[in-house]
Scaffold this motif. Structure first.
Motif, PDB file in Angstrom:
ATOM      1  N   PRO A  78       0.805  -1.233   0.000  1.00  0.00           N
ATOM      2  CA  PRO A  78       0.000   0.000   0.000  1.00  0.00           C
ATOM      3  C   PRO A  78       0.834   1.277   0.000  1.00  0.00           C
ATOM      4  O   PRO A  78       0.419   2.287  -0.567  1.00  0.00           O
ATOM      5  N   LEU A  79       2.011   1.242   0.629  1.00  0.00           N
ATOM      6  CA  LEU A  79       2.848   2.445   0.663  1.00  0.00           C
ATOM      7  C   LEU A  79       3.402   2.778  -0.719  1.00  0.00           C
ATOM      8  O   LEU A  79       3.389   3.934  -1.148  1.00  0.00           O
ATOM      9  N   VAL A  80       3.895   1.764  -1.429  1.00  0.00           N
ATOM     10  CA  VAL A  80       4.434   2.000  -2.768  1.00  0.00           C
ATOM     11  C   VAL A  80       3.328   2.475  -3.710  1.00  0.00           C
ATOM     12  O   VAL A  80       3.506   3.430  -4.476  1.00  0.00           O
ATOM     13  N   LEU A  81       2.166   1.810  -3.650  1.00  0.00           N
ATOM     14  CA  LEU A  81       1.056   2.218  -4.506  1.00  0.00           C
ATOM     15  C   LEU A  81       0.587   3.631  -4.172  1.00  0.00           C
ATOM     16  O   LEU A  81       0.268   4.424  -5.071  1.00  0.00           O
ATOM     17  N   SER A  82       0.561   3.978  -2.885  1.00  0.00           N
ATOM     18  CA  SER A  82       0.080   5.307  -2.480  1.00  0.00           C
ATOM     19  C   SER A  82       1.005   6.410  -2.983  1.00  0.00           C
ATOM     20  O   SER A  82       0.546   7.515  -3.302  1.00  0.00           O
ATOM     21  N   ILE A  83       2.311   6.131  -3.080  1.00  0.00           N
ATOM     22  CA  ILE A  83       3.256   7.129  -3.593  1.00  0.00           C
ATOM     23  C   ILE A  83       2.911   7.480  -5.039  1.00  0.00           C
ATOM     24  O   ILE A  83       2.844   8.655  -5.417  1.00  0.00           O
ATOM     25  N   PHE A  84       2.655   6.452  -5.849  1.00  0.00           N
ATOM     26  CA  PHE A  84       2.345   6.702  -7.259  1.00  0.00           C
ATOM     27  C   PHE A  84       0.936   7.271  -7.434  1.00  0.00           C
ATOM     28  O   PHE A  84       0.709   8.116  -8.304  1.00  0.00           O
ATOM     29  N   ILE A  85      -0.005   6.819  -6.628  1.00  0.00           N
ATOM     30  CA  ILE A  85      -1.367   7.355  -6.706  1.00  0.00           C
ATOM     31  C   ILE A  85      -1.374   8.835  -6.330  1.00  0.00           C
ATOM     32  O   ILE A  85      -2.041   9.659  -6.961  1.00  0.00           O
ATOM     33  N   GLY A  86      -0.631   9.175  -5.291  1.00  0.00           N
ATOM     34  CA  GLY A  86      -0.549  10.576  -4.884  1.00  0.00           C
ATOM     35  C   GLY A  86       0.083  11.449  -5.940  1.00  0.00           C
ATOM     36  O   GLY A  86      -0.293  12.612  -6.119  1.00  0.00           O
ATOM     37  N   LYS A  87       1.052  10.891  -6.672  1.00  0.00           N
ATOM     38  CA  LYS A  87       1.747  11.673  -7.700  1.00  0.00           C
ATOM     39  C   LYS A  87       0.915  11.827  -8.970  1.00  0.00           C
ATOM     40  O   LYS A  87       0.761  12.942  -9.493  1.00  0.00           O
ATOM     41  N   TYR A  88       0.369  10.733  -9.470  1.00  0.00           N
ATOM     42  CA  TYR A  88      -0.260  10.758 -10.792  1.00  0.00           C
ATOM     43  C   TYR A  88      -1.774  10.988 -10.749  1.00  0.00           C
ATOM     44  O   TYR A  88      -2.326  11.581 -11.677  1.00  0.00           O
ATOM     45  N   LEU A  89      -2.439  10.518  -9.695  1.00  0.00           N
ATOM     46  CA  LEU A  89      -3.895  10.681  -9.627  1.00  0.00           C
ATOM     47  C   LEU A  89      -4.282  11.946  -8.868  1.00  0.00           C
ATOM     48  O   LEU A  89      -5.067  12.765  -9.354  1.00  0.00           O
ATOM     49  N   PHE A  90      -3.715  12.143  -7.663  1.00  0.00           N
ATOM     50  CA  PHE A  90      -4.064  13.311  -6.861  1.00  0.00           C
ATOM     51  C   PHE A  90      -3.169  14.506  -7.168  1.00  0.00           C
ATOM     52  O   PHE A  90      -3.497  15.629  -6.799  1.00  0.00           O
ATOM     53  N   ARG A  91      -2.046  14.267  -7.808  1.00  0.00           N
ATOM     54  CA  ARG A  91      -1.124  15.328  -8.240  1.00  0.00           C
ATOM     55  C   ARG A  91      -0.691  16.242  -7.088  1.00  0.00           C
ATOM     56  O   ARG A  91      -0.696  17.464  -7.200  1.00  0.00           O
ATOM     57  N   PHE A  92      -0.322  15.617  -5.965  1.00  0.00           N
ATOM     58  CA  PHE A  92       0.211  16.387  -4.851  1.00  0.00           C
ATOM     59  C   PHE A  92       1.606  16.892  -5.194  1.00  0.00           C
ATOM     60  O   PHE A  92       2.343  16.257  -5.953  1.00  0.00           O
ATOM     61  N   HIS A  93       1.956  18.022  -4.627  1.00  0.00           N
ATOM     62  CA  HIS A  93       3.327  18.513  -4.770  1.00  0.00           C
ATOM     63  C   HIS A  93       4.254  17.505  -4.096  1.00  0.00           C
ATOM     64  O   HIS A  93       3.965  17.004  -3.007  1.00  0.00           O
ATOM     65  N   PRO A  94       5.377  17.172  -4.727  1.00  0.00           N
ATOM     66  CA  PRO A  94       6.296  16.170  -4.140  1.00  0.00           C
ATOM     67  C   PRO A  94       6.725  16.493  -2.718  1.00  0.00           C
ATOM     68  O   PRO A  94       7.019  15.590  -1.936  1.00  0.00           O
ATOM     69  N   ALA A  95       6.754  17.780  -2.361  1.00  0.00           N
ATOM     70  CA  ALA A  95       7.220  18.165  -1.027  1.00  0.00           C
ATOM     71  C   ALA A  95       6.261  17.717   0.068  1.00  0.00           C
ATOM     72  O   ALA A  95       6.683  17.473   1.203  1.00  0.00           O
ATOM     73  N   ILE A  96       4.967  17.608  -0.250  1.00  0.00           N
ATOM     74  CA  ILE A  96       3.996  17.213   0.767  1.00  0.00           C
ATOM     75  C   ILE A  96       3.461  15.802   0.556  1.00  0.00           C
ATOM     76  O   ILE A  96       2.776  15.266   1.425  1.00  0.00           O
ATOM     77  N   LEU A  97       3.757  15.195  -0.590  1.00  0.00           N
ATOM     78  CA  LEU A  97       3.216  13.873  -0.904  1.00  0.00           C
ATOM     79  C   LEU A  97       3.637  12.821   0.105  1.00  0.00           C
ATOM     80  O   LEU A  97       2.807  12.056   0.624  1.00  0.00           O
ATOM     81  N   LEU A  98       4.937  12.754   0.399  1.00  0.00           N
ATOM     82  CA  LEU A  98       5.418  11.736   1.325  1.00  0.00           C
ATOM     83  C   LEU A  98       4.865  11.959   2.731  1.00  0.00           C
ATOM     84  O   LEU A  98       4.583  11.010   3.461  1.00  0.00           O
ATOM     85  N   GLY A  99       4.691  13.231   3.117  1.00  0.00           N
ATOM     86  CA  GLY A  99       4.069  13.536   4.399  1.00  0.00           C
ATOM     87  C   GLY A  99       2.622  13.079   4.434  1.00  0.00           C
ATOM     88  O   GLY A  99       2.128  12.586   5.460  1.00  0.00           O
ATOM     89  N   ALA A 100       1.925  13.224   3.294  1.00  0.00           N
ATOM     90  CA  ALA A 100       0.533  12.772   3.218  1.00  0.00           C
ATOM     91  C   ALA A 100       0.451  11.250   3.331  1.00  0.00           C
ATOM     92  O   ALA A 100      -0.454  10.716   3.981  1.00  0.00           O
TER      93      ALA A 100
END
Length: 562
Positions: free
Chosen positions: A490-512
């Motif tokens: 789930p952690l690996v998938l959430s990193i890519f989902i946050g980047k490509y689907l939710f388009r979070f800024h990389p600076a806050i994505l890992l915190g999310a």
């Protein structure tokens, strides 16, 4: 030894206190925020003590567990409700997706491995590092239509799976998010955080000095004939330092000390009492004006206070917007704390303040009093808990949670534990709006949160002690490997989902991601590697939603496995 066994069997509460003592002692040892923690250490100590076959009443653990769940809801209530509102909806939805991934990966692992419901619940609690889910899982198992012996067998296997999978759940999460995460995203996390700070109105050290915790001082300077500010108003002079937070508190004209009104014109010979960051007073003002040691003029009452934000006037506004409000004059913002864990939020011009935040401010007593009254209330530590509200809220929540609806042979219920959690959420949210309602001191919330959970865990460990070793031999090394799978996927998938689907800024994505998985250790490592507190901006809302859902999933995993 025989005497000790007799005493512990006669007085089981002593065994609980011994487990707590060893658990908190071993739990305090860590390396860079990574360690077993008090919960896992208490469980291990309790299992060891449980080898003596000590009878333990489940009522003690149930009582403290309800206090724990209420405290969790009380602490995250404001952020949870805000996460459902418009401005936090994106992060809240992301947290829901991550929580579903955590549930799905654990269910898949349990099905592929052929585990029963008790082992699956322990696998979920350990791999996702959410001990609280075992409480709801316990309630759900006790409501299953199976024999008492079968229920006890499921309950005995749960702590075994939890203990084996928790270590990688904690350490592995931090490694995946903090070390592997930036590589998967192909980013330089330090640069991304610096860029984010710049986009939020932040400045580099050369421009502004430290962004937070300025060593504010008050000094006196005399206006000379050639001083640039000669003939300007107090307001005009203060606006010469838009990023410095410089304020004229009062001035001396001859032998008279005058209030520094915004329209007052500064004249030659005036001595100004100015507050601001030390580097501005020394390097900027001191280079162009003569400093005077006027003790009478500098005798201005100053204080530092914490303000609990409840006002709509500043909720949802940025620091830059708040700084322009009349009540912000003369007030220095030193820190913003948010959420149950009191995470420190970066002080950037575009950082948004929310209800339930605690603002640490300093300045002249008269100015901080005005600001506190306009923004909320002074959050002075108290010692008296509103026990009536606490008890009544838990009672109502438990009564609602006790309602059971049967769909076929499957009982659907919030359970008393789920009801207590929701009661805490509602109570905490209401208090963020009406701070005189339901006050619980921070120390009491900590006690309910930490000791409440650990008393429950101690009871589970002592009760399962006699069968723990046999259960560990039965599950074997495979449970650890399935825990690695349930933690990592789930952690690996959430990193890519946050980047490509939710388009979070990389600076806050890992915190999310860390917030949705409620792993504070991972957030600490991310911040350390990023040399910034910016990832915390993605943590608080997702933590509130994740903490709530992952706890409830303890009940859901039992339903899925039966």
């Amino acid at each position: 030894m025989a005497w000790i066994e007799t005493v512990l069997r006669t007085y089981p509460p002593i065994a609980v206190f011994i487990a707590l003592a060893f658990g908190y002692w071993f739990g305090k040892f860590n390396y860079r925020g990574l360690g077993l923690g008090a919960v896992t250490s208490t469980l291990i100590a309790a299992v060891a003590i449980g080898q003596l076959n000590i009878p333990i009443s489940p009522m003690v653990g149930s009582f403290f567990f309800l206090l724990f769940l209420f405290a969790v809801g009380y602490g995250v209530g404001p952020q949870f409700v805000r996460g459902l509102a418009k401005d936090g909806l994106k992060q809240a939805l992301f947290a829901v997706v991550v929580c579903l991934l955590c549930l799905g990966s654990t269910w898949l692992a349990a099905r592929l491995a052929g585990y029963n419901a008790g082992t699956a619940a322990g696998l979920f609690a350990g791999s996702q590092t959410l001990s609280a889910s075992m409480g709801l899982a316990t309630d759900s198992i006790n409501q299953l239509s199976i024999s008492g012996a079968q229920k006890q067998s499921l309950l005995n296997e749960m702590p075994v799976a939890y203990a084996v999978t928790y270590l990688f759940g904690t350490v592995g999460s931090a490694i995946i998010l903090a070390l592997l995460g930036p590589k998967l995203l192909r980013i330089d996390i330090v640069k991304e955080c610096a860029d984010y700070e710049s986009s939020m109105g932040g400045m580099n050290h050369a421009q502004s000095g430290d962004l937070a915790w300025h060593p504010y001082e008050i000094r006196a300077f005399q206006v000379g004939e050639t001083t640039a500010v000669n003939g300007q108003t107090v307001s005009e002079i203060e606006h010469l330092f838009p990023h410095g937070g410089v304020f004229i508190e009062r001035l001396r004209r001859g032998t008279e000390i005058l209030a520094a009104k915004s329209d007052a014109v500064v004249k030659t010979g005036d001595i100004l009492a100015i507050t601001g960051p030390r580097h501005v007073l020394i390097d900027v003002i001191g280079a162009h004006a003569k400093e005077v040691d006027d003790r009478e003029l500098l005798s201005v009452p100053m204080e530092g206070i914490d303000v609990f934000v409840t006002s709509k006037a500043i909720a949802g506004k940025t620091i830059a917007q708040i700084s322009k409000m009349p009540e912000a004059h003369g007030v220095f913002l030193c820190k913003i704390s948010r959420g149950l864990t009191g995470e420190e939020i970066p002080l950037l011009p575009k950082t948004v303040v929310q209800r339930g935040d605690v603002l640490s401010v300093s300045g002249r007593t008269a100015d901080t009093t005005i600001a506190a009254k306009a923004w909320g209330r002074v959050d002075r530590p108290g010692s008296i808990t509103d026990v009536m509200t606490l008890a009544l809220a838990i009672t109502i929540g438990c009564l609602i949670g006790a309602i059971t609806i049967h769909i076929g042979s499957i009982p659907l219920t919030l359970s008393t534990a789920g009801g207590a959690l929701i009661a805490g959420l509602i109570t905490g949210w209401i208090r963020s709006i009406h701070p005189t309602f339901g006050y619980i001191p921070t120390s009491t919330v900590w006690f309910m949160n930490s000791v409440g959970l650990n008393v429950f865990i101690a009871g589970v460990g002592i009760a399962s002690g006699p069968t723990f070793v046999a259960g560990l031999e039965h599950l074997g090394a495979g449970i650890f490997l399935w825990g690695v799978f349930a933690t990592t996927l789930p952690l690996v998938l959430s990193i890519f989902i946050g980047k490509y689907l939710f388009r979070f800024h990389p600076a806050i994505l890992l915190g999310a991601c860390a917030g949705a998985r409620t792993t504070t250790a991972a957030l600490g490592m991310i911040n350390e590697i990023a040399h910034s507190q910016v990832p915390t901006l993605g943590y608080t809302v997702t933590y509130a939603v994740g903490n709530t859902l992952l706890t409830i999933w303890g009940m859901v995993i039992i339903l899925l496995m039966t």
